[in-house]
Design a protein around this motif. Structure first.
Motif, PDB file in Angstrom:
ATOM      1  N   VAL A  18     -49.783  25.981  68.657  1.00  0.00           N
ATOM      2  CA  VAL A  18     -49.795  27.444  68.813  1.00  0.00           C
ATOM      3  C   VAL A  18     -50.178  28.103  67.486  1.00  0.00           C
ATOM      4  O   VAL A  18     -50.904  29.099  67.457  1.00  0.00           O
ATOM      5  CB  VAL A  18     -48.430  27.955  69.328  1.00  0.00           C
ATOM      6  CG1 VAL A  18     -48.383  29.466  69.365  1.00  0.00           C
ATOM      7  CG2 VAL A  18     -48.158  27.381  70.716  1.00  0.00           C
ATOM      8  N   GLN A  19     -49.705  27.523  66.371  1.00  0.00           N
ATOM      9  CA  GLN A  19     -50.030  28.048  65.045  1.00  0.00           C
ATOM     10  C   GLN A  19     -51.537  28.102  64.830  1.00  0.00           C
ATOM     11  O   GLN A  19     -52.049  29.064  64.256  1.00  0.00           O
ATOM     12  CB  GLN A  19     -49.401  27.167  63.971  1.00  0.00           C
ATOM     13  CG  GLN A  19     -49.909  27.473  62.573  1.00  0.00           C
ATOM     14  CD  GLN A  19     -49.580  26.386  61.582  1.00  0.00           C
ATOM     15  OE1 GLN A  19     -48.586  26.492  60.906  1.00  0.00           O
ATOM     16  NE2 GLN A  19     -50.414  25.373  61.488  1.00  0.00           N
ATOM     17  N   SER A  20     -52.254  27.102  65.282  1.00  0.00           N
ATOM     18  CA  SER A  20     -53.706  27.078  65.085  1.00  0.00           C
ATOM     19  C   SER A  20     -54.364  28.287  65.715  1.00  0.00           C
ATOM     20  O   SER A  20     -55.212  28.935  65.104  1.00  0.00           O
ATOM     21  CB  SER A  20     -54.294  25.791  65.676  1.00  0.00           C
ATOM     22  OG  SER A  20     -53.756  24.669  65.038  1.00  0.00           O
ATOM     23  N   GLY A  21     -53.961  28.613  66.936  1.00  0.00           N
ATOM     24  CA  GLY A  21     -54.512  29.794  67.601  1.00  0.00           C
ATOM     25  C   GLY A  21     -54.086  31.083  66.923  1.00  0.00           C
ATOM     26  O   GLY A  21     -54.882  32.015  66.773  1.00  0.00           O
ATOM     27  N   SER A  22     -52.835  31.121  66.501  1.00  0.00           N
ATOM     28  CA  SER A  22     -52.325  32.296  65.805  1.00  0.00           C
ATOM     29  C   SER A  22     -53.084  32.525  64.502  1.00  0.00           C
ATOM     30  O   SER A  22     -53.504  33.652  64.199  1.00  0.00           O
ATOM     31  CB  SER A  22     -50.827  32.102  65.534  1.00  0.00           C
ATOM     32  OG  SER A  22     -50.316  33.160  64.787  1.00  0.00           O
ATOM     33  N   ASN A  23     -53.273  31.453  63.734  1.00  0.00           N
ATOM     34  CA  ASN A  23     -54.004  31.565  62.468  1.00  0.00           C
ATOM     35  C   ASN A  23     -55.447  31.993  62.693  1.00  0.00           C
ATOM     36  O   ASN A  23     -55.974  32.837  61.959  1.00  0.00           O
ATOM     37  CB  ASN A  23     -53.987  30.227  61.726  1.00  0.00           C
ATOM     38  CG  ASN A  23     -52.606  29.807  61.276  1.00  0.00           C
ATOM     39  OD1 ASN A  23     -51.669  30.582  61.305  1.00  0.00           O
ATOM     40  ND2 ASN A  23     -52.481  28.560  60.873  1.00  0.00           N
ATOM     41  N   THR A  25     -56.663  33.679  65.235  1.00  0.00           N
ATOM     42  CA  THR A  25     -56.695  35.074  65.689  1.00  0.00           C
ATOM     43  C   THR A  25     -56.462  36.021  64.522  1.00  0.00           C
ATOM     44  O   THR A  25     -57.101  37.077  64.432  1.00  0.00           O
ATOM     45  CB  THR A  25     -55.652  35.299  66.794  1.00  0.00           C
ATOM     46  OG1 THR A  25     -55.968  34.435  67.888  1.00  0.00           O
ATOM     47  CG2 THR A  25     -55.650  36.740  67.268  1.00  0.00           C
ATOM     48  N   LEU A  26     -55.559  35.651  63.626  1.00  0.00           N
ATOM     49  CA  LEU A  26     -55.323  36.464  62.432  1.00  0.00           C
ATOM     50  C   LEU A  26     -56.617  36.602  61.631  1.00  0.00           C
ATOM     51  O   LEU A  26     -56.992  37.699  61.211  1.00  0.00           O
ATOM     52  CB  LEU A  26     -54.216  35.831  61.589  1.00  0.00           C
ATOM     53  CG  LEU A  26     -53.715  36.611  60.385  1.00  0.00           C
ATOM     54  CD1 LEU A  26     -53.122  37.953  60.805  1.00  0.00           C
ATOM     55  CD2 LEU A  26     -52.682  35.784  59.630  1.00  0.00           C
ATOM     56  N   THR A  29     -59.194  38.781  63.576  1.00  0.00           N
ATOM     57  CA  THR A  29     -58.840  40.198  63.569  1.00  0.00           C
ATOM     58  C   THR A  29     -59.052  40.823  62.191  1.00  0.00           C
ATOM     59  O   THR A  29     -59.587  41.919  62.075  1.00  0.00           O
ATOM     60  CB  THR A  29     -57.372  40.378  64.011  1.00  0.00           C
ATOM     61  OG1 THR A  29     -57.203  39.761  65.288  1.00  0.00           O
ATOM     62  CG2 THR A  29     -57.005  41.844  64.121  1.00  0.00           C
ATOM     63  N   VAL A  40     -50.264  33.470  56.100  1.00  0.00           N
ATOM     64  CA  VAL A  40     -49.590  32.282  56.634  1.00  0.00           C
ATOM     65  C   VAL A  40     -48.676  31.674  55.567  1.00  0.00           C
ATOM     66  O   VAL A  40     -47.520  31.327  55.838  1.00  0.00           O
ATOM     67  CB  VAL A  40     -50.621  31.246  57.140  1.00  0.00           C
ATOM     68  CG1 VAL A  40     -49.958  29.920  57.469  1.00  0.00           C
ATOM     69  CG2 VAL A  40     -51.370  31.783  58.353  1.00  0.00           C
ATOM     70  N   GLU A  91     -60.534  28.526  66.719  1.00  0.00           N
ATOM     71  CA  GLU A  91     -61.064  29.394  67.784  1.00  0.00           C
ATOM     72  C   GLU A  91     -62.402  28.886  68.291  1.00  0.00           C
ATOM     73  O   GLU A  91     -62.663  28.889  69.488  1.00  0.00           O
ATOM     74  CB  GLU A  91     -61.207  30.827  67.282  1.00  0.00           C
ATOM     75  CG  GLU A  91     -61.714  31.743  68.381  1.00  0.00           C
ATOM     76  CD  GLU A  91     -62.137  33.102  67.881  1.00  0.00           C
ATOM     77  OE1 GLU A  91     -62.366  33.961  68.729  1.00  0.00           O
ATOM     78  OE2 GLU A  91     -62.258  33.296  66.656  1.00  0.00           O
TER      79      GLU A  91
END
Length: 147
Positions: A18-23, A25-26, A29, A40, A91
């Motif tokens: 999940v962190q990979s997607g969160s990072n 997306t950050l 954005t 991070v 991503e």
């Protein structure tokens, strides 16, 4: 206790993906990969400080610091490379491919490290079952990347 440890490690594996997607997306954005990675890293510090009252935090003596192998100091840099890779590539590749590549590479590396007892791990022979497991990871990765 082993069950609790297993659950904690499973949670870490889930959070790693999940962190990979969160990072990613950050980064997408903000449009700034280094800023995303620094955010991070800042979040890491907050979590470590929150855990400190439960796990302890004290400065070791100079003799203990001098006894640390040189390669042990590089763990944070290795983690930073992973974070930058997730920020830049997760991503584009998608969760399955990015995680498949990193986990497969990690499993193969782990078998080698265990076999030779490198970087502080106890020796565990790379027997036929472990090698077969690595080969199956590669096959699984090929299937995930192909379909």
């Amino acid at each position: 206790m082993p069950f609790v440890i297993a659950l904690a490690v499973i949670a870490a594996g889930i959070l790693n993906t999940v962190q990979s997607g969160s990072n990613a997306t950050l980064n997408k954005t903000l449009g700034q990969p280094i800023l995303a990675a620094l955010i991070v890293a800042g979040a890491n510090v907050v979590v470590y400080m929150a855990a400190a009252p439960f796990l302890g935090l004290s400065w070791p003596g100079s003799q203990r610091l001098a006894g640390v192998p040189w390669w042990s100091w590089l763990g944070g840099a290795m983690g930073a490379v992973y974070v930058l890779a997730s920020v830049l590539f997760a991503e584009r590749l998608g969760a399955a491919v990015f995680t498949g590549i990193t986990v497969t590479a990690g499993i193969i590396t782990s078998v080698v490290l265990d076999h030779y007892g490198w970087v502080g791990f106890a020796e565990h022979t790379a027997d036929a079952w472990r090698i077969l497991g690595c080969l199956l990871m590669i096959v699984g990765l090929i299937l995930v990347c192909t379909f």
